[in-house]
Design a protein around this motif. Structure first.
Motif, PDB file in Angstrom:
ATOM      1  N   VAL A  49       0.838  -1.207   0.000  1.00 17.84           N
ATOM      2  CA  VAL A  49       0.000   0.000   0.000  1.00 17.84           C
ATOM      3  C   VAL A  49       0.871   1.255   0.000  1.00 17.84           C
ATOM      4  CG1 VAL A  49      -1.596   1.345   1.423  1.00 17.84           C
ATOM      5  CG2 VAL A  49      -2.050  -1.057   0.988  1.00 17.84           C
ATOM      6  N   LEU A  50       1.916   1.258   0.821  1.00 17.64           N
ATOM      7  CA  LEU A  50       2.794   2.432   0.865  1.00 17.64           C
ATOM      8  C   LEU A  50       3.506   2.651  -0.471  1.00 17.64           C
ATOM      9  CD1 LEU A  50       4.329   2.091   4.438  1.00 17.64           C
ATOM     10  CD2 LEU A  50       2.643   3.756   3.649  1.00 17.64           C
ATOM     11  N   ALA A  51       3.997   1.579  -1.075  1.00 15.73           N
ATOM     12  CA  ALA A  51       4.657   1.708  -2.380  1.00 15.73           C
ATOM     13  C   ALA A  51       3.668   2.178  -3.439  1.00 15.73           C
ATOM     14  CB  ALA A  51       5.275   0.369  -2.780  1.00 15.73           C
ATOM     15  N   MET A  52       2.456   1.656  -3.406  1.00 15.82           N
ATOM     16  CA  MET A  52       1.438   2.051  -4.362  1.00 15.82           C
ATOM     17  C   MET A  52       1.103   3.534  -4.220  1.00 15.82           C
ATOM     18  SD  MET A  52      -2.538   0.814  -4.625  1.00 15.82           S
ATOM     19  CE  MET A  52      -2.921   1.565  -3.055  1.00 15.82           C
ATOM     20  N   VAL A  53       0.943   3.989  -3.003  1.00 13.23           N
ATOM     21  CA  VAL A  53       0.592   5.393  -2.771  1.00 13.23           C
ATOM     22  C   VAL A  53       1.717   6.321  -3.226  1.00 13.23           C
ATOM     23  CG1 VAL A  53       0.164   7.088  -0.950  1.00 13.23           C
ATOM     24  CG2 VAL A  53      -1.081   4.940  -0.953  1.00 13.23           C
ATOM     25  N   ALA A  54       2.944   5.968  -2.911  1.00  9.03           N
ATOM     26  CA  ALA A  54       4.071   6.820  -3.300  1.00  9.03           C
ATOM     27  C   ALA A  54       4.205   6.898  -4.821  1.00  9.03           C
ATOM     28  CB  ALA A  54       5.360   6.290  -2.681  1.00  9.03           C
ATOM     29  N   CYS A  55       4.165   5.758  -5.478  1.00 16.52           N
ATOM     30  CA  CYS A  55       4.307   5.745  -6.940  1.00 16.52           C
ATOM     31  C   CYS A  55       3.119   6.414  -7.626  1.00 16.52           C
ATOM     32  CB  CYS A  55       4.459   4.318  -7.449  1.00 16.52           C
ATOM     33  SG  CYS A  55       6.009   3.550  -6.967  1.00 16.52           S
ATOM     34  N   ALA A  56       1.937   6.122  -7.148  1.00 16.82           N
ATOM     35  CA  ALA A  56       0.749   6.723  -7.750  1.00 16.82           C
ATOM     36  C   ALA A  56       0.739   8.229  -7.548  1.00 16.82           C
ATOM     37  CB  ALA A  56      -0.509   6.095  -7.164  1.00 16.82           C
ATOM     38  N   GLY A  57       1.111   8.690  -6.371  1.00 14.94           N
ATOM     39  CA  GLY A  57       1.136  10.133  -6.122  1.00 14.94           C
ATOM     40  C   GLY A  57       2.115  10.863  -7.026  1.00 14.94           C
ATOM     41  N   LEU A  58       3.306  10.332  -7.147  1.00 14.03           N
ATOM     42  CA  LEU A  58       4.295  10.974  -8.017  1.00 14.03           C
ATOM     43  C   LEU A  58       3.875  10.904  -9.475  1.00 14.03           C
ATOM     44  CD1 LEU A  58       7.016  12.390  -8.167  1.00 14.03           C
ATOM     45  CD2 LEU A  58       8.086  10.129  -8.323  1.00 14.03           C
ATOM     46  N   GLY A  59       3.387   9.769  -9.897  1.00  7.81           N
ATOM     47  CA  GLY A  59       2.934   9.626 -11.280  1.00  7.81           C
ATOM     48  C   GLY A  59       1.776  10.544 -11.611  1.00  7.81           C
ATOM     49  N   LEU A  60       0.843  10.651 -10.717  1.00  2.00           N
ATOM     50  CA  LEU A  60      -0.309  11.520 -10.952  1.00  2.00           C
ATOM     51  C   LEU A  60       0.091  12.991 -10.983  1.00  2.00           C
ATOM     52  CD1 LEU A  60      -3.024   9.791  -8.768  1.00  2.00           C
ATOM     53  CD2 LEU A  60      -2.764   9.719 -11.244  1.00  2.00           C
ATOM     54  N   LEU A  61       0.985  13.370 -10.110  1.00  2.00           N
ATOM     55  CA  LEU A  61       1.454  14.748 -10.104  1.00  2.00           C
ATOM     56  C   LEU A  61       2.133  15.094 -11.430  1.00  2.00           C
ATOM     57  CD1 LEU A  61       1.890  17.373  -8.486  1.00  2.00           C
ATOM     58  CD2 LEU A  61       4.074  16.403  -7.742  1.00  2.00           C
ATOM     59  N   LEU A  62       2.980  14.212 -11.892  1.00  2.00           N
ATOM     60  CA  LEU A  62       3.651  14.452 -13.167  1.00  2.00           C
ATOM     61  C   LEU A  62       2.670  14.450 -14.336  1.00  2.00           C
ATOM     62  CD1 LEU A  62       6.865  12.320 -12.637  1.00  2.00           C
ATOM     63  CD2 LEU A  62       6.687  14.818 -12.630  1.00  2.00           C
ATOM     64  N   ALA A  63       1.674  13.577 -14.302  1.00  2.00           N
ATOM     65  CA  ALA A  63       0.679  13.536 -15.370  1.00  2.00           C
ATOM     66  C   ALA A  63      -0.153  14.812 -15.408  1.00  2.00           C
ATOM     67  CB  ALA A  63      -0.217  12.315 -15.187  1.00  2.00           C
ATOM     68  N   VAL A  64      -0.520  15.333 -14.257  1.00  2.00           N
ATOM     69  CA  VAL A  64      -1.296  16.578 -14.213  1.00  2.00           C
ATOM     70  C   VAL A  64      -0.467  17.739 -14.747  1.00  2.00           C
ATOM     71  CG1 VAL A  64      -2.318  18.269 -12.640  1.00  2.00           C
ATOM     72  CG2 VAL A  64      -2.849  15.851 -12.380  1.00  2.00           C
ATOM     73  N   VAL A  65       0.789  17.828 -14.342  1.00  2.00           N
ATOM     74  CA  VAL A  65       1.654  18.910 -14.827  1.00  2.00           C
ATOM     75  C   VAL A  65       1.824  18.810 -16.340  1.00  2.00           C
ATOM     76  CG1 VAL A  65       4.022  19.799 -14.756  1.00  2.00           C
ATOM     77  CG2 VAL A  65       2.836  19.230 -12.633  1.00  2.00           C
ATOM     78  N   LEU A  66       2.010  17.601 -16.858  1.00  2.00           N
ATOM     79  CA  LEU A  66       2.155  17.421 -18.302  1.00  2.00           C
ATOM     80  C   LEU A  66       0.875  17.801 -19.034  1.00  2.00           C
ATOM     81  CD1 LEU A  66       3.775  16.382 -20.730  1.00  2.00           C
ATOM     82  CD2 LEU A  66       2.779  14.125 -20.271  1.00  2.00           C
ATOM     83  N   ALA A  67      -0.260  17.348 -18.544  1.00  2.00           N
ATOM     84  CA  ALA A  67      -1.535  17.667 -19.210  1.00  2.00           C
ATOM     85  C   ALA A  67      -1.803  19.165 -19.179  1.00  2.00           C
ATOM     86  CB  ALA A  67      -2.671  16.905 -18.538  1.00  2.00           C
ATOM     87  N   LEU A  68      -1.525  19.806 -18.082  1.00  2.00           N
ATOM     88  CA  LEU A  68      -1.738  21.248 -18.002  1.00  2.00           C
ATOM     89  C   LEU A  68      -0.771  21.993 -18.919  1.00  2.00           C
ATOM     90  CD1 LEU A  68      -2.440  21.838 -14.223  1.00  2.00           C
ATOM     91  CD2 LEU A  68      -4.043  22.008 -16.125  1.00  2.00           C
ATOM     92  N   SER A  69       0.433  21.501 -19.035  1.00  2.00           N
ATOM     93  CA  SER A  69       1.408  22.150 -19.923  1.00  2.00           C
ATOM     94  C   SER A  69       0.980  22.038 -21.372  1.00  2.00           C
ATOM     95  CB  SER A  69       2.794  21.505 -19.771  1.00  2.00           C
ATOM     96  OG  SER A  69       3.235  21.587 -18.458  1.00  2.00           O
TER      97      SER A  69
END
Length: 133
Positions: A49-69
């Motif tokens: 669960v901890l690994a999933m949350v960390a990876c998902a959080g970082l991935g989602l943050l990067l995806a949002v920044v890319l989509a907004l860009s």
């Protein structure tokens, strides 16, 4: 004098404590194995669960920044769609986690089953002992 290994009612009475201690030792070993199994399962689930949350959080943050860009002019639409997507994914993860916690059969199920079987056998032996004079 008769030896204790020669039989008779007193020899049987002397072996009862040994039998009870052997049964207790077996049950404690089973209990220890179940505790270890449950601990390992809980630690594995927690680390996943901890690994999933960390990876998902970082991935989602990067995806949002890319989509907004890429889609700066439609940023309200992009943020709305991504918010709905993320909330749906969180709900799916929550449902999956609930399924895994419900599917386990309960702590100490094997020990309780063994103790119930021991009790059944002891009652049957006691009833058999009362029937024969």
């Amino acid at each position: 004098m008769r030896s204790a290994s020669g039989g008779g009612p007193f020899a049987a009475l002397k072996s009862i404590p040994i039998t009870l201690l052997t049964m207790a030792q077996t049950r404690l070993q089973l209990l220890g194995n179940e505790l270890l199994t449950e601990k390992n399962l809980a630690l594995r689930q927690l680390s996943l669960v901890l690994a999933m949350v960390a990876c998902a959080g970082l991935g989602l943050l990067l995806a949002v920044v890319l989509a907004l860009s890429l889609l700066w002019e439609q940023r309200v639409l992009v943020l709305s769609l991504l918010s709905v997507l993320f909330l749906g994914a969180a709900a799916g993860c929550y449902a999956a986690l609930r399924r895994t916690t419900r599917s386990s059969e309960g702590v100490f199920a094997s020990s309780l089953a063994e103790l119930q079987e021991d009790l059944r056998q002891l009652k049957a032996a006691a009833e058999h002992g009362q029937k024969s004079p």
